[in-house]
Design a protein around this motif. Sequence first.
Motif, mmCIF file in Angstrom:
data_model
loop_
_atom_site.group_PDB
_atom_site.id
_atom_site.type_symbol
_atom_site.label_atom_id
_atom_site.label_comp_id
_atom_site.label_asym_id
_atom_site.label_seq_id
_atom_site.Cartn_x
_atom_site.Cartn_y
_atom_site.Cartn_z
ATOM 1 N N LEU A 42 0.836 -1.208 0.000
ATOM 2 C CA LEU A 42 0.000 0.000 0.000
ATOM 3 C C LEU A 42 0.873 1.261 0.000
ATOM 4 O O LEU A 42 0.641 2.215 -0.743
ATOM 5 C CB LEU A 42 -0.916 -0.020 1.234
ATOM 6 N N GLU A 43 1.915 1.181 0.842
ATOM 7 C CA GLU A 43 2.825 2.320 0.946
ATOM 8 C C GLU A 43 3.521 2.588 -0.390
ATOM 9 O O GLU A 43 3.648 3.727 -0.831
ATOM 10 C CB GLU A 43 3.873 2.002 2.019
ATOM 11 N N SER A 44 3.932 1.471 -1.009
ATOM 12 C CA SER A 44 4.631 1.625 -2.289
ATOM 13 C C SER A 44 3.695 2.181 -3.371
ATOM 14 O O SER A 44 4.085 3.009 -4.191
ATOM 15 C CB SER A 44 5.231 0.275 -2.678
ATOM 16 N N THR A 45 2.406 1.708 -3.350
ATOM 17 C CA THR A 45 1.427 2.235 -4.314
ATOM 18 C C THR A 45 1.201 3.727 -4.085
ATOM 19 O O THR A 45 1.167 4.520 -5.027
ATOM 20 C CB THR A 45 0.087 1.492 -4.172
ATOM 21 N N ASN A 46 1.075 4.093 -2.806
ATOM 22 C CA ASN A 46 0.861 5.508 -2.479
ATOM 23 C C ASN A 46 2.015 6.373 -2.960
ATOM 24 O O ASN A 46 1.819 7.437 -3.526
ATOM 25 C CB ASN A 46 0.697 5.692 -0.959
ATOM 26 N N SER A 47 3.232 5.882 -2.717
ATOM 27 C CA SER A 47 4.376 6.703 -3.139
ATOM 28 C C SER A 47 4.449 6.774 -4.660
ATOM 29 O O SER A 47 4.835 7.800 -5.229
ATOM 30 C CB SER A 47 5.690 6.200 -2.555
ATOM 31 N N ALA A 48 4.054 5.676 -5.340
ATOM 32 C CA ALA A 48 4.033 5.704 -6.813
ATOM 33 C C ALA A 48 3.031 6.739 -7.305
ATOM 34 O O ALA A 48 3.301 7.485 -8.252
ATOM 35 C CB ALA A 48 3.671 4.329 -7.356
ATOM 36 N N ILE A 49 1.856 6.764 -6.650
ATOM 37 C CA ILE A 49 0.832 7.755 -7.037
ATOM 38 C C ILE A 49 1.362 9.168 -6.798
ATOM 39 O O ILE A 49 1.216 10.059 -7.631
ATOM 40 C CB ILE A 49 -0.478 7.514 -6.250
ATOM 41 N N GLN A 50 2.044 9.331 -5.650
ATOM 42 C CA GLN A 50 2.586 10.656 -5.327
ATOM 43 C C GLN A 50 3.584 11.105 -6.383
ATOM 44 O O GLN A 50 3.583 12.256 -6.823
ATOM 45 C CB GLN A 50 3.265 10.627 -3.958
ATOM 46 N N VAL A 51 4.448 10.158 -6.797
ATOM 47 C CA VAL A 51 5.444 10.489 -7.820
ATOM 48 C C VAL A 51 4.747 10.873 -9.124
ATOM 49 O O VAL A 51 5.085 11.867 -9.767
ATOM 50 C CB VAL A 51 6.411 9.294 -8.048
ATOM 51 N N ALA A 52 3.712 10.070 -9.496
ATOM 52 C CA ALA A 52 2.971 10.343 -10.737
ATOM 53 C C ALA A 52 2.316 11.720 -10.679
ATOM 54 O O ALA A 52 2.398 12.495 -11.642
ATOM 55 C CB ALA A 52 1.916 9.267 -10.963
ATOM 56 N N VAL A 53 1.684 12.024 -9.550
ATOM 57 C CA VAL A 53 1.033 13.330 -9.390
ATOM 58 C C VAL A 53 2.074 14.430 -9.477
ATOM 59 O O VAL A 53 1.901 15.439 -10.150
ATOM 60 C CB VAL A 53 0.269 13.385 -8.047
ATOM 61 N N SER A 54 3.219 14.163 -8.804
ATOM 62 C CA SER A 54 4.270 15.161 -8.789
ATOM 63 C C SER A 54 4.792 15.440 -10.193
ATOM 64 O O SER A 54 4.962 16.577 -10.592
ATOM 65 C CB SER A 54 5.380 14.671 -7.871
ATOM 66 N N VAL A 55 5.034 14.365 -10.967
ATOM 67 C CA VAL A 55 5.535 14.531 -12.331
ATOM 68 C C VAL A 55 4.499 15.259 -13.180
ATOM 69 O O VAL A 55 4.816 16.152 -13.952
ATOM 70 C CB VAL A 55 5.890 13.151 -12.938
ATOM 71 N N LYS A 56 3.224 14.870 -12.989
ATOM 72 C CA LYS A 56 2.143 15.490 -13.773
ATOM 73 C C LYS A 56 2.036 16.981 -13.466
ATOM 74 O O LYS A 56 1.756 17.783 -14.336
ATOM 75 C CB LYS A 56 0.834 14.775 -13.423
ATOM 76 N N ASP A 57 2.260 17.333 -12.205
ATOM 77 C CA ASP A 57 2.112 18.722 -11.810
ATOM 78 C C ASP A 57 3.370 19.549 -12.034
ATOM 79 O O ASP A 57 3.366 20.738 -11.805
ATOM 80 C CB ASP A 57 1.697 18.799 -10.333
ATOM 81 N N GLU A 58 4.420 18.892 -12.429
ATOM 82 C CA GLU A 58 5.657 19.624 -12.661
ATOM 83 C C GLU A 58 5.631 20.208 -14.077
ATOM 84 O O GLU A 58 5.674 19.484 -15.058
ATOM 85 C CB GLU A 58 6.866 18.695 -12.490
#
Lengths: 263, 301
Positions: free
Chosen positions: B5-21
């Motif tokens: 779950l933690e790894s999925t959350n961090s993956a989502i965070q990275v994806a959101v971060s890249v998308k928002d960059e």
Amino acid sequence: MMKRFGLLVNREVQTGKRDLSIYALTIFLVLFASETINSFVAQYSRMGFAPAVYDGLFSNFLFIGGFIITSLSFASDMFSKNGQHEWLMLPATSFEKFMAKGVLSAFVYPIAIILLFFLTSVVTEPIQLLFFGNPVTLFNPFTGGLGSQLASYWVWQSVFLLGATYFHKGHFFKTVLSIGGIGIALATLGLLFVKIIFSLKYGSSLRTFDVVFSFDRFLLDPASGAIGAFRALGKILYYVALPIFCWVTAYFRVEEVQATDAV
Amino acid sequence: MANELESTNSAIQVAVSVKDEVIHMQDIGFSYGRKPLFNHLNLSVMRGNIYGLLGKNGSGKTTLLKLLSGQLFPSEGYTSALGFDPVERKPPMLSEIFYLPEEFPLPKMKAKEYLAMRSVFYPRFDHTMFAQFCKDFSLDMQQNLSEMSLGQKKKLLLAFGLASNTALLILDEPTNGLDIPSKRQFRQTVASAMTEDRTFIISTHQVRDMENLIDPLIILNDGAIIFNDTVDSVNDRFVMALVSSDPGPEKGIVYKEKVLGGWMVLKEREEGEEVQGQPLDLETLFNVVVENPTLMAGGAR
């Protein structure tokens, strides 16, 4: 892509329309004044009416005007520090931006000037007839070797297009000087080449005058197969290879300047 | 399961971060001739913010803006602007960036003709919005551009840029040449045009004109980004106070300035300290960061 190209052409026309309008008005006034002076002189000197001035002036305005317009076409968009940002940031490719300027000066300008000359003659000639009895002679673009003039314009316009992208300032004069310099250099090389070749054939006592005379009399016979092929090759180089070389080089120059000019 | 779950959350965070960059610059090198300006410069700009780009004269603010918009090419490093390589200057990228430079010539034509000629290049250009901005800025669209003052021209292009609805709006010294009422109008107009899909980068020396508008701040000094964070992040870590006498080299004081009635000092908050302190203005923050480039180390957090 075609839509963007059309928008770019429109931008070129819109940004230059005031200067172009003044230029068109100048041409109209020059033609009108020349025709009027001709008619006036003819009427009062009783020397008969001279032929219309249009054909004579057409090549001047086509070549000199076209070369100056071509030379200035990249000046503000490419070489002005403050001006270049808008051209750079315009949403279109460098190729589209380059072609918009190139097509306008190479193809649209000659058509526009033919139309302008014709319309000027349509306005001017009835007035000449009315006031001076000068017979109506409209400007006819299909006589007077227009095709060869346009072909020459196509060749030399490409050279000025290259000059417009190559030189940062004084594009027109620098291009003229370069053409002069290259012409002198090529003529010197040609002369040396001919002297060397003919010396081998006719002996070392041959003088330049003899070379020119001999060359003209014996070798430049168009009926000769070798000379015919040489002339055809020369025409291809002159009318096709040279313009294409200039256009391609000018485009790469635009790419290069866009990448390095501000640095 | 928890790890997954933690790894999925961090993956989502990275994806959101890249998308928002919106902009990512990495190890950028750039020089004017033999004089190096940027050496391994890194910058990240996130969507939905009005960034302020601050720096001393000649620090390279305009150069940085030109690099990220594809007007200049870096000698080394990687840049991504809106997911594109700016060097390629592709039309889809250019139609999503509007750049208002500090100085610019405009063609000899009426303002309405300029609008008709240029707005067609921007697919999301909003004419209603533009008309409203022109009204706010008291601009006459029938006027010739050559008859407009520098301030009027700037307001026209600003209104154009805001109405273009581009994802990235770059303004280089936008308040230079604006009169006092126009500066206020500028802040209101920029704020009203901001949406969560857009990103504005405003380079300026006039930080007082930008108070309450720009946040986060990017501070450029000696060829590097020495600060890229919000004003709040500084307030969380430091407190500004007015003291009556020179505090001397007291521990925890990172900045002091003689003002009327005493000394304005910025000191590190002690653990659990909830003191409100004086409001931290942008000018002071800039001075603090430039004088203590290692203190913030890229940001205050």
